[in-house]
Design an enzyme around this catalytic site. Structure first.
Site, PDB file in Angstrom:
ATOM      1  N   ARG A 244       1.530   1.551  -5.912  1.00  0.00           N
ATOM      2  CA  ARG A 244       1.645   0.559  -4.829  1.00  0.00           C
ATOM      3  C   ARG A 244       0.294  -0.047  -4.465  1.00  0.00           C
ATOM      4  O   ARG A 244       0.217  -1.010  -3.713  1.00  0.00           O
ATOM      5  CB  ARG A 244       2.270   1.214  -3.587  1.00  0.00           C
ATOM      6  CG  ARG A 244       3.657   1.799  -3.790  1.00  0.00           C
ATOM      7  CD  ARG A 244       4.175   2.475  -2.535  1.00  0.00           C
ATOM      8  NE  ARG A 244       4.260   1.513  -1.451  1.00  0.00           N
ATOM      9  CZ  ARG A 244       5.324   0.720  -1.249  1.00  0.00           C
ATOM     10  NH1 ARG A 244       6.353   0.781  -2.069  1.00  0.00           N
ATOM     11  NH2 ARG A 244       5.353  -0.139  -0.262  1.00  0.00           N
TER      12      ARG A 244
ATOM     13  N   HIS B 213       8.196 -33.189 -35.595  1.00  0.00           N
ATOM     14  CA  HIS B 213       6.914 -33.268 -36.327  1.00  0.00           C
ATOM     15  C   HIS B 213       6.663 -31.997 -37.129  1.00  0.00           C
ATOM     16  O   HIS B 213       5.526 -31.555 -37.267  1.00  0.00           O
ATOM     17  CB  HIS B 213       5.787 -33.531 -35.334  1.00  0.00           C
ATOM     18  CG  HIS B 213       5.959 -34.798 -34.574  1.00  0.00           C
ATOM     19  ND1 HIS B 213       5.782 -36.049 -35.139  1.00  0.00           N
ATOM     20  CD2 HIS B 213       6.382 -35.017 -33.308  1.00  0.00           C
ATOM     21  CE1 HIS B 213       6.040 -36.974 -34.242  1.00  0.00           C
ATOM     22  NE2 HIS B 213       6.410 -36.400 -33.119  1.00  0.00           N
TER      23      HIS B 213
ATOM     24  N   LYS C 112      -2.989  -4.127 -19.577  1.00  0.00           N
ATOM     25  CA  LYS C 112      -2.645  -4.936 -18.407  1.00  0.00           C
ATOM     26  C   LYS C 112      -3.774  -5.906 -18.077  1.00  0.00           C
ATOM     27  O   LYS C 112      -3.533  -7.028 -17.699  1.00  0.00           O
ATOM     28  CB  LYS C 112      -2.362  -4.036 -17.194  1.00  0.00           C
ATOM     29  CG  LYS C 112      -1.970  -4.814 -15.944  1.00  0.00           C
ATOM     30  CD  LYS C 112      -0.723  -5.647 -16.178  1.00  0.00           C
ATOM     31  CE  LYS C 112      -0.439  -6.617 -15.053  1.00  0.00           C
ATOM     32  NZ  LYS C 112       0.639  -7.593 -15.391  1.00  0.00           N
TER      33      LYS C 112
ATOM     34  N   TRP D 192      -3.797  -1.621  -1.274  1.00  0.00           N
ATOM     35  CA  TRP D 192      -3.825  -2.853  -2.064  1.00  0.00           C
ATOM     36  C   TRP D 192      -4.287  -3.913  -1.082  1.00  0.00           C
ATOM     37  O   TRP D 192      -3.538  -4.335  -0.202  1.00  0.00           O
ATOM     38  CB  TRP D 192      -2.450  -3.195  -2.629  1.00  0.00           C
ATOM     39  CG  TRP D 192      -2.467  -4.459  -3.442  1.00  0.00           C
ATOM     40  CD1 TRP D 192      -2.113  -5.717  -3.025  1.00  0.00           C
ATOM     41  CD2 TRP D 192      -2.902  -4.624  -4.790  1.00  0.00           C
ATOM     42  NE1 TRP D 192      -2.291  -6.623  -4.020  1.00  0.00           N
ATOM     43  CE2 TRP D 192      -2.778  -5.987  -5.134  1.00  0.00           C
ATOM     44  CE3 TRP D 192      -3.377  -3.759  -5.764  1.00  0.00           C
ATOM     45  CZ2 TRP D 192      -3.107  -6.491  -6.374  1.00  0.00           C
ATOM     46  CZ3 TRP D 192      -3.708  -4.256  -7.016  1.00  0.00           C
ATOM     47  CH2 TRP D 192      -3.583  -5.608  -7.316  1.00  0.00           C
TER      48      TRP D 192
ATOM     49  N   ASN E 267       0.673  -0.319   6.185  1.00  0.00           N
ATOM     50  CA  ASN E 267       1.083  -1.064   4.994  1.00  0.00           C
ATOM     51  C   ASN E 267       1.759  -2.325   5.506  1.00  0.00           C
ATOM     52  O   ASN E 267       2.765  -2.269   6.196  1.00  0.00           O
ATOM     53  CB  ASN E 267       2.071  -0.233   4.160  1.00  0.00           C
ATOM     54  CG  ASN E 267       2.644  -1.056   3.018  1.00  0.00           C
ATOM     55  OD1 ASN E 267       2.016  -2.014   2.572  1.00  0.00           O
ATOM     56  ND2 ASN E 267       3.846  -0.708   2.576  1.00  0.00           N
ATOM     57  N   GLY E 268       1.157  -3.490   5.222  1.00  0.00           N
ATOM     58  CA  GLY E 268       1.749  -4.754   5.681  1.00  0.00           C
ATOM     59  C   GLY E 268       0.662  -5.734   6.054  1.00  0.00           C
ATOM     60  O   GLY E 268      -0.491  -5.576   5.692  1.00  0.00           O
TER      61      GLY E 268
ATOM     62  N   LYS F 128       6.445 -14.136 -23.325  1.00  0.00           N
ATOM     63  CA  LYS F 128       7.166 -12.965 -22.767  1.00  0.00           C
ATOM     64  C   LYS F 128       7.963 -12.268 -23.864  1.00  0.00           C
ATOM     65  O   LYS F 128       7.923 -11.051 -23.996  1.00  0.00           O
ATOM     66  CB  LYS F 128       8.099 -13.438 -21.646  1.00  0.00           C
ATOM     67  CG  LYS F 128       7.385 -13.727 -20.343  1.00  0.00           C
ATOM     68  CD  LYS F 128       7.044 -12.477 -19.594  1.00  0.00           C
ATOM     69  CE  LYS F 128       5.639 -12.256 -19.126  1.00  0.00           C
ATOM     70  NZ  LYS F 128       4.536 -13.034 -19.473  1.00  0.00           N
TER      71      LYS F 128
ATOM     72  N   CYS G 115       0.875  -1.182   0.000  1.00  0.00           N
ATOM     73  CA  CYS G 115       0.000   0.000   0.000  1.00  0.00           C
ATOM     74  C   CYS G 115       0.905   1.221   0.000  1.00  0.00           C
ATOM     75  O   CYS G 115       2.095   1.130   0.216  1.00  0.00           O
ATOM     76  CB  CYS G 115      -0.857   0.012   1.259  1.00  0.00           C
ATOM     77  SG  CYS G 115      -1.857  -1.448   1.455  1.00  0.00           S
TER      78      CYS G 115
ATOM     79  N   GLU H 256       5.611 -19.975 -21.918  1.00  0.00           N
ATOM     80  CA  GLU H 256       5.631 -18.679 -21.217  1.00  0.00           C
ATOM     81  C   GLU H 256       6.814 -17.840 -21.679  1.00  0.00           C
ATOM     82  O   GLU H 256       6.694 -16.636 -21.899  1.00  0.00           O
ATOM     83  CB  GLU H 256       5.669 -18.912 -19.709  1.00  0.00           C
ATOM     84  CG  GLU H 256       5.823 -17.677 -18.860  1.00  0.00           C
ATOM     85  CD  GLU H 256       4.720 -16.636 -19.049  1.00  0.00           C
ATOM     86  OE1 GLU H 256       3.705 -16.935 -19.708  1.00  0.00           O
ATOM     87  OE2 GLU H 256       4.907 -15.496 -18.580  1.00  0.00           O
TER      88      GLU H 256
ATOM     89  N   GLU I 224       5.630 -10.455 -26.445  1.00  0.00           N
ATOM     90  CA  GLU I 224       4.891  -9.248 -26.010  1.00  0.00           C
ATOM     91  C   GLU I 224       5.825  -8.124 -25.590  1.00  0.00           C
ATOM     92  O   GLU I 224       5.416  -6.980 -25.548  1.00  0.00           O
ATOM     93  CB  GLU I 224       3.903  -9.588 -24.902  1.00  0.00           C
ATOM     94  CG  GLU I 224       4.482 -10.149 -23.635  1.00  0.00           C
ATOM     95  CD  GLU I 224       3.391 -10.411 -22.589  1.00  0.00           C
ATOM     96  OE1 GLU I 224       2.323  -9.795 -22.634  1.00  0.00           O
ATOM     97  OE2 GLU I 224       3.633 -11.238 -21.699  1.00  0.00           O
TER      98      GLU I 224
HETATM   99  C1  AGP Z   1       0.896 -11.875 -19.697  1.00  0.00           C
HETATM  100  O1  AGP Z   1       2.205 -11.345 -19.703  1.00  0.00           O
HETATM  101  C2  AGP Z   1      -0.076 -11.005 -20.435  1.00  0.00           C
HETATM  102  N1  AGP Z   1      -0.088  -9.696 -19.909  1.00  0.00           N
HETATM  103  C3  AGP Z   1      -1.455 -11.642 -20.592  1.00  0.00           C
HETATM  104  O2  AGP Z   1      -1.281 -12.839 -21.308  1.00  0.00           O
HETATM  105  C4  AGP Z   1      -2.213 -11.999 -19.290  1.00  0.00           C
HETATM  106  O3  AGP Z   1      -1.575 -13.078 -18.652  1.00  0.00           O
HETATM  107  C5  AGP Z   1      -3.647 -12.412 -19.665  1.00  0.00           C
HETATM  108  O4  AGP Z   1      -4.278 -11.308 -20.263  1.00  0.00           O
HETATM  109  C6  AGP Z   1      -4.467 -12.899 -18.468  1.00  0.00           C
HETATM  110  O5  AGP Z   1      -4.601 -11.848 -17.551  1.00  0.00           O
HETATM  111  P1  AGP Z   1      -5.120 -12.186 -16.062  1.00  0.00           P
HETATM  112  O6  AGP Z   1      -4.101 -13.100 -15.440  1.00  0.00           O
HETATM  113  O7  AGP Z   1      -5.221 -10.870 -15.371  1.00  0.00           O
HETATM  114  O8  AGP Z   1      -6.463 -12.879 -16.194  1.00  0.00           O
END
Ligand code: AGP
Length: 613
Positions: A27, A509, A608, A74, A100-101, A490, A2, A486, A493
């Site tokens: 935060r 394959h 996000k 948070w 905060n904690g 990463k 927080c 993953e 994106e």
């Molecule tokens: C991951 O780096 C991406 N930002 C994206 O794939 C994300 O994981 C996906 O949109 C799911 O989001 P969520 O975990 O908030 O549901």
């Protein structure tokens, strides 16, 4: 995590606090509030939502005050709401506190206070601590607030940074910290307090960083620092040399790298209060309180998107291995439209950092209509997916600002591993020996991640060497196959380079046709039952002049001999390994993206939280 701000001095406190809270919204931002002491009266204003909503609600209110405290939250205990927002008021209305904690033993303290007749207006651990302090003052003659706080802090466990003001002491803020940051800005006839220096730097560059177990008594023209033994400590004043933007990122260049480096702490926070390796136990109320539902499940479906879906794939391997319950992992966006078969009693694990992803939310709503039991693994407390879940476990990773999910992903893995272990223990499908071994391995993860991060520069060198490639392949087997996916996501994106993840054996394959001297192929080749096989795959790539970059277990000389570049990580059980192998891949994507001058915190075309279809 927080954000907290305090001011005492000659200026108007409210504008300083409000601006400071806006600087600290990274935060936490699910609710905010201020407590102002004016005309000898404590006024508390607080509101669910971002600081801007508090600002709106404050229009017309009496904000004339030269002392105040403010908080942007948070949530950890108690979902986001006006009542759970900070600051809190004590029962007698004379004390106000922000925190905060996490106070780990708050439930016991609360029960004792309820037995004494205390009533609570919120679900927070903070209000419990505040009334605990009031109660100590009440039961000890002439007990000053500072002394009552000292007594209380010796009896609580957990982490805290608190600011406390009292009606009868209208110019003094009392602060204390253990585990959560606190900075005090030294002004002329005024003092500023905050979680970091970003709310302070425009007023003064002279600051004191308060250490754990220290307590500060702050007046406009006096700062006294003490330890919990009531001994005075000379404040060490340092001069700020960071710019505002850098401070918000904790000195890192981007939130993404800051959050990658937070992982030892966030994984520790995720395990805290749940993993008791020495005692050989896991306590997860979401599992334990619903164990019959979970044990009787004919199958478990996992529904998620993106990185969270990759966490689900790891969980599939772990749950089937440990619990012997069939698991299906579904993209939420597919699951919601394909008219899936969902029966009453089916268990669905929903994984989501934001808890607001539209595809996941709608998929769950449909499944719930068919009688499924929803177990949520979510980071944002009180989010829509958390609320629709019948039970769950929060990942406690704190706000994740970088668009690329990093610390939330390892938080998801840690929670899912504990869930699987807890179910397997109840079901008797795991030997005591393996159970205890895995608990101890989990406990060691924060330190092992720390040791990986110490060698981040080695990954940076690899990133700079391959940053101009137009394609990458990521290959893994078993528990590390989802980590290959993953790693590819990463890189895509964050650097806009095309990358694909595959099970290593799948190369023959078709995808192996892609291999030539321009193709970097990242192998996750740590010591596990697949190791021999994956080394054969590495040789297949080398034979076709592909560039082999490998993530290997420390000391694996043979894999080194097959690699153009390699990065060593500590030994770990194959089931725990994903928590470690993903970290160098997070770093790789970050360093490639920054080497290409990309704004890695806000990559093009991405959001996000995808709250739309
Ligand atoms: C991951 O780096 C991406 N930002 C994206 O794939 C994300 O994981 C996906 O949109 C799911 O989001 P969520 O975990 O908030 O549901």
């Amino acid at each position: 995590m927080c954000g907290i701000v305090g001011y005492t001095g000659t200026r108007q406190a409210y504008p300083i606090i409000l601006k400071g809270l806006k600087r600290l919204e990274y935060r936490g931002y699910d609710s905010s509030g201020v407590a102002l002491l004016n005309d000898g009266k404590l006024n508390v204003y607080k509101k669910k939502g971002k600081v801007a909503e508090l600002e709106e609600a404050m229009i017309g209110k009496n904000t004339d005050a030269h002392i105040g405290i403010g908080h942007t939250r948070w949530a950890t205990h108690g979902e986001p709401s006006d009542r759970n927002a900070h600051p809190h008021l004590s029962a007698n209305g004379k004390l106000s506190m922000i925190h905060n904690g996490i106070i780990e033993n708050y439930a016991l303290i609360k029960q004792d206070l309820v037995n004494k007749g205390y009533h609570f207006t919120s679900d927070t651990d903070t209000e419990v601590l505040l009334n605990f302090i009031e109660d100590i003052q009440k039961n000890n003659d002439d007990c000053k607030l500072e002394e009552a706080l000292r007594i209380a802090l010796k009896r609580v466990s957990g982490a805290y940074c608190i600011l406390l003001i009292e009606q009868d002491n209208p110019d003094t803020i009392i602060a204390a910290r253990k585990g959560s940051p606190l900075v005090i800005g030294i002004g002329k006839g005024e003092h500023f307090l905050a979680s970091d220096a970003s709310p302070i730097i425009e007023y003064t560059k002279e600051v004191v960083y308060v250490n754990d177990y220290e307590l500060a008594i702050v007046k406009p023209d006096e700062l006294i620092l003490k330890n919990l033994g009531n001994e005075k400590i000379t404040p060490y004043i340092t001069k700020l040399d960071m710019e505002l933007a850098a401070i918000e990122k904790g000195g890192y260049d981007h939130f993404m790298i800051k959050e990658i480096f937070e992982q030892p702490n966030t994984i520790f926070d995720c395990l805290r209060g749940r993993l008791y390796a020495k005692e050989g136990n896991i306590k997860m109320s979401g599992v334990d309180d619903n164990i019959d539902q979970l044990l009787n499940a004919q199958r478990i479906m996992i529904v998620a998107c993106g990185t969270s879906w990759h966490a689900g794939l790891v969980a599939e391997y772990i749950i089937e291995e440990l619990c012997r319950i069939p698991v299906e992992v579904e993209y939420a966006s597919e699951f919601r439209y394909r008219n899936p078969i969902v029966n009453k009693g089916d268990v669905i694990i929903a994984i989501s950092q934001s808890g607001e992803t539209a595809d996941t939310l709608v998929a769950l709503e449909k499944a719930k209509e068919n009688g499924a039991f929803i177990f949520g693994v979510v980071n944002a407390v009180g989010s829509s997916i958390a609320r629709i879940s019948n039970a769950g476990a929060y990942t406690h990773a704190g706000p994740e600002i970088g668009v690329a999910s990093t610390k939330a992903f390892t938080g998801q893995l840690a929670v899912l591993m504990m869930v699987a272990l807890d179910i397997a223990k109840h079901k008797g499908t795991i030997t005591t020996e393996r159970y205890l071994k895995l608990l101890l391995e989990l406990e060691q993860v924060p330190e092992k991640v720390n040791s990986i991060l110490k060698n981040a520069a080695d990954i940076k060198s690899i990133a700079e060497k391959y940053k101009d490639a137009s394609d990458f392949l990521f290959l893994g087997r078993g528990y590390n196959f989802p980590i290959a996916l993953e790693g590819a996501l990463k890189l895509k994106e964050i650097s806009y380079i095309h990358a694909e993840g595959y099970p290593a054996a799948e190369m023959k394959h078709g995808p192996i046709a892609l291999v030539d001297e321009n193709l970097p192929v990242v192998f996750i080749a740590t010591h596990d039952p697949y190791h021999e096989k994956i080394m054969s795959n590495m040789q297949e790539i080398k034979a076709r002049k592909g560039k082999v970059i490998s993530i290997i277990t420390e000391g694996d000389l043979f894999s080194k001999s097959l690699s153009n570049d390699y990065f060593e990580i500590p030994m770990a059980d194959e089931l725990i390994a994903p928590l470690l192998t993903v970290v160098p891949l997070q770093l790789l994507s970050y360093y490639v993206g920054t080497a290409k001058g990309i704004d890695v915190d806000k990559p093009r075309n991405l959001a996000k939280s995808v709250t739309v279809e």
